[in-house]
Design a protein around this motif. Structure first.
Motif, PDB file in Angstrom:
ATOM      1  N   MET A   1      36.660  56.205  46.704  1.00  0.00           N
ATOM      2  CA  MET A   1      36.932  54.955  47.348  1.00  0.00           C
ATOM      3  C   MET A   1      36.261  54.044  46.492  1.00  0.00           C
ATOM      4  O   MET A   1      35.250  54.101  45.990  1.00  0.00           O
ATOM      5  N   ALA A   2      37.025  52.627  46.687  1.00  0.00           N
ATOM      6  CA  ALA A   2      36.610  51.577  45.977  1.00  0.00           C
ATOM      7  C   ALA A   2      35.651  50.874  46.483  1.00  0.00           C
ATOM      8  O   ALA A   2      35.207  49.751  45.806  1.00  0.00           O
ATOM      9  N   TRP A   3      34.868  51.118  47.369  1.00  0.00           N
ATOM     10  CA  TRP A   3      33.800  50.376  48.195  1.00  0.00           C
ATOM     11  C   TRP A   3      32.736  49.963  47.228  1.00  0.00           C
ATOM     12  O   TRP A   3      32.057  49.107  47.210  1.00  0.00           O
ATOM     13  N   PRO A   4      32.236  51.089  46.634  1.00  0.00           N
ATOM     14  CA  PRO A   4      30.725  50.933  45.951  1.00  0.00           C
ATOM     15  C   PRO A   4      31.250  50.047  44.530  1.00  0.00           C
ATOM     16  O   PRO A   4      30.447  49.056  44.165  1.00  0.00           O
ATOM     17  N   ASP A   5      32.444  50.293  44.197  1.00  0.00           N
ATOM     18  CA  ASP A   5      32.650  49.344  42.926  1.00  0.00           C
ATOM     19  C   ASP A   5      32.794  47.534  43.365  1.00  0.00           C
ATOM     20  O   ASP A   5      32.323  46.833  42.611  1.00  0.00           O
ATOM     21  N   MET A   6      33.262  47.539  44.653  1.00  0.00           N
ATOM     22  CA  MET A   6      33.552  46.120  45.194  1.00  0.00           C
ATOM     23  C   MET A   6      32.024  45.712  45.380  1.00  0.00           C
ATOM     24  O   MET A   6      32.038  44.595  45.155  1.00  0.00           O
ATOM     25  N   VAL A   7      31.173  46.332  45.908  1.00  0.00           N
ATOM     26  CA  VAL A   7      29.935  45.995  46.215  1.00  0.00           C
ATOM     27  C   VAL A   7      29.202  45.507  44.951  1.00  0.00           C
ATOM     28  O   VAL A   7      28.588  44.284  44.787  1.00  0.00           O
ATOM     29  N   THR A   8      29.315  46.295  43.740  1.00  0.00           N
ATOM     30  CA  THR A   8      28.680  46.138  42.543  1.00  0.00           C
ATOM     31  C   THR A   8      29.441  44.801  41.712  1.00  0.00           C
ATOM     32  O   THR A   8      28.806  44.052  41.297  1.00  0.00           O
ATOM     33  N   SER A   9      30.662  44.865  41.973  1.00  0.00           N
ATOM     34  CA  SER A   9      31.270  43.672  41.677  1.00  0.00           C
ATOM     35  C   SER A   9      30.897  42.537  42.120  1.00  0.00           C
ATOM     36  O   SER A   9      30.815  41.260  41.757  1.00  0.00           O
ATOM     37  N   ARG A  10      30.823  42.406  43.387  1.00  0.00           N
ATOM     38  CA  ARG A  10      30.234  41.203  44.226  1.00  0.00           C
ATOM     39  C   ARG A  10      29.224  40.700  43.688  1.00  0.00           C
ATOM     40  O   ARG A  10      28.673  39.675  43.818  1.00  0.00           O
ATOM     41  N   GLN A  11      28.178  41.772  43.710  1.00  0.00           N
ATOM     42  CA  GLN A  11      26.902  41.699  43.348  1.00  0.00           C
ATOM     43  C   GLN A  11      26.560  40.973  41.875  1.00  0.00           C
ATOM     44  O   GLN A  11      25.727  39.954  41.630  1.00  0.00           O
ATOM     45  N   GLN A  12      27.519  41.354  40.935  1.00  0.00           N
ATOM     46  CA  GLN A  12      27.593  41.094  39.513  1.00  0.00           C
ATOM     47  C   GLN A  12      28.068  39.397  39.716  1.00  0.00           C
ATOM     48  O   GLN A  12      27.662  38.647  38.933  1.00  0.00           O
ATOM     49  N   ALA A  13      28.965  39.170  40.583  1.00  0.00           N
ATOM     50  CA  ALA A  13      29.537  37.770  40.307  1.00  0.00           C
ATOM     51  C   ALA A  13      28.619  36.838  41.125  1.00  0.00           C
ATOM     52  O   ALA A  13      28.489  35.780  40.364  1.00  0.00           O
TER      53      ALA A  13
ATOM     54  N   LEU B   1      32.784  27.771  41.594  1.00  0.00           N
ATOM     55  CA  LEU B   1      33.218  28.525  42.998  1.00  0.00           C
ATOM     56  C   LEU B   1      34.454  29.339  42.866  1.00  0.00           C
ATOM     57  O   LEU B   1      34.655  30.258  43.527  1.00  0.00           O
ATOM     58  N   ALA B   2      35.401  28.361  42.095  1.00  0.00           N
ATOM     59  CA  ALA B   2      36.841  29.173  42.069  1.00  0.00           C
ATOM     60  C   ALA B   2      36.642  30.343  41.290  1.00  0.00           C
ATOM     61  O   ALA B   2      37.208  31.612  41.534  1.00  0.00           O
ATOM     62  N   PHE B   3      35.649  30.331  40.262  1.00  0.00           N
ATOM     63  CA  PHE B   3      35.530  31.672  39.408  1.00  0.00           C
ATOM     64  C   PHE B   3      34.665  33.044  40.182  1.00  0.00           C
ATOM     65  O   PHE B   3      34.900  33.996  40.060  1.00  0.00           O
ATOM     66  N   PHE B   4      33.593  32.199  41.053  1.00  0.00           N
ATOM     67  CA  PHE B   4      33.099  33.531  42.016  1.00  0.00           C
ATOM     68  C   PHE B   4      34.072  33.869  42.706  1.00  0.00           C
ATOM     69  O   PHE B   4      34.058  35.358  43.036  1.00  0.00           O
ATOM     70  N   SER B   5      34.929  33.317  43.442  1.00  0.00           N
ATOM     71  CA  SER B   5      35.752  33.715  44.554  1.00  0.00           C
ATOM     72  C   SER B   5      36.907  34.664  43.837  1.00  0.00           C
ATOM     73  O   SER B   5      36.873  35.864  44.461  1.00  0.00           O
ATOM     74  N   ASN B   6      37.232  34.614  42.492  1.00  0.00           N
ATOM     75  CA  ASN B   6      38.129  35.544  41.923  1.00  0.00           C
ATOM     76  C   ASN B   6      37.334  36.593  41.700  1.00  0.00           C
ATOM     77  O   ASN B   6      37.686  37.710  41.784  1.00  0.00           O
ATOM     78  N   LYS B   7      35.949  36.429  40.846  1.00  0.00           N
ATOM     79  CA  LYS B   7      35.128  37.840  40.450  1.00  0.00           C
ATOM     80  C   LYS B   7      34.883  38.546  41.523  1.00  0.00           C
ATOM     81  O   LYS B   7      34.653  39.655  41.485  1.00  0.00           O
ATOM     82  N   SER B   8      34.431  37.799  42.506  1.00  0.00           N
ATOM     83  CA  SER B   8      33.838  38.739  43.718  1.00  0.00           C
ATOM     84  C   SER B   8      35.049  39.638  44.531  1.00  0.00           C
ATOM     85  O   SER B   8      34.369  40.198  45.099  1.00  0.00           O
ATOM     86  N   GLY B   9      35.950  39.229  44.265  1.00  0.00           N
ATOM     87  CA  GLY B   9      36.872  40.099  45.029  1.00  0.00           C
ATOM     88  C   GLY B   9      37.464  39.281  46.473  1.00  0.00           C
ATOM     89  O   GLY B   9      38.385  39.640  47.124  1.00  0.00           O
ATOM     90  N   HIS B  10      36.876  38.150  46.581  1.00  0.00           N
ATOM     91  CA  HIS B  10      37.236  37.475  47.761  1.00  0.00           C
ATOM     92  C   HIS B  10      38.855  36.929  47.738  1.00  0.00           C
ATOM     93  O   HIS B  10      39.655  37.024  48.666  1.00  0.00           O
ATOM     94  N   ASP B  11      39.342  36.604  46.550  1.00  0.00           N
ATOM     95  CA  ASP B  11      40.698  36.459  46.277  1.00  0.00           C
ATOM     96  C   ASP B  11      41.604  37.265  46.725  1.00  0.00           C
ATOM     97  O   ASP B  11      42.557  37.239  47.204  1.00  0.00           O
TER      98      ASP B  11
END
Length: 98
Positions: free
Chosen positions: A1-13, A70-80
């Motif tokens: 499942m991709a959920w742990p990757d998403m969390v670490t990606s958001r934390q890194q962002a 904020l635009a870069f953060f939105s993209n890198k964190s997975g919100h987009d």
């Protein structure tokens, strides 16, 4: 499942965004200092000119650079991607109803 990757990606962002905000604030302070030096050299040194320069330059730099950050953060964190997925599911659902 991709959920742990998403969390670490958001934390890194989030870490990268905080670092960018610090650099943006530093750039704003340096640009204000440069603008004040320019005002002093030109001879337009008054309380009103200094106050307007400090507020105008600093707020402009923070606003302009902050919106890009904020635009870069939105993209890198997975919100987009979340929004893209939600709207594609909605358009597929609405397309089936027609």
């Amino acid at each position: 499942m991709a959920w742990p990757d998403m969390v670490t990606s958001r934390q890194q962002a989030e870490r990268e965004f905080r670092r960018m905000v610090k650099w943006i604030a530093l750039a704003g302070v340096l640009m204000v200092a440069a603008a004040l030096v320019y005002l002093y050299v030109v001879g337009v040194w008054s309380v009103h000119a200094v106050a307007a320069t400090i507020l105008g330059v600093f707020i402009s730099v923070l606003l302009g650079c902050g919106l890009f950050a904020l635009a870069f953060f939105s993209n890198k964190s997975g919100h987009d991607q979340d929004v893209t997925s939600a709207t594609s599911r909605r358009s597929e659902r609405d397309g089936d109803a027609d």
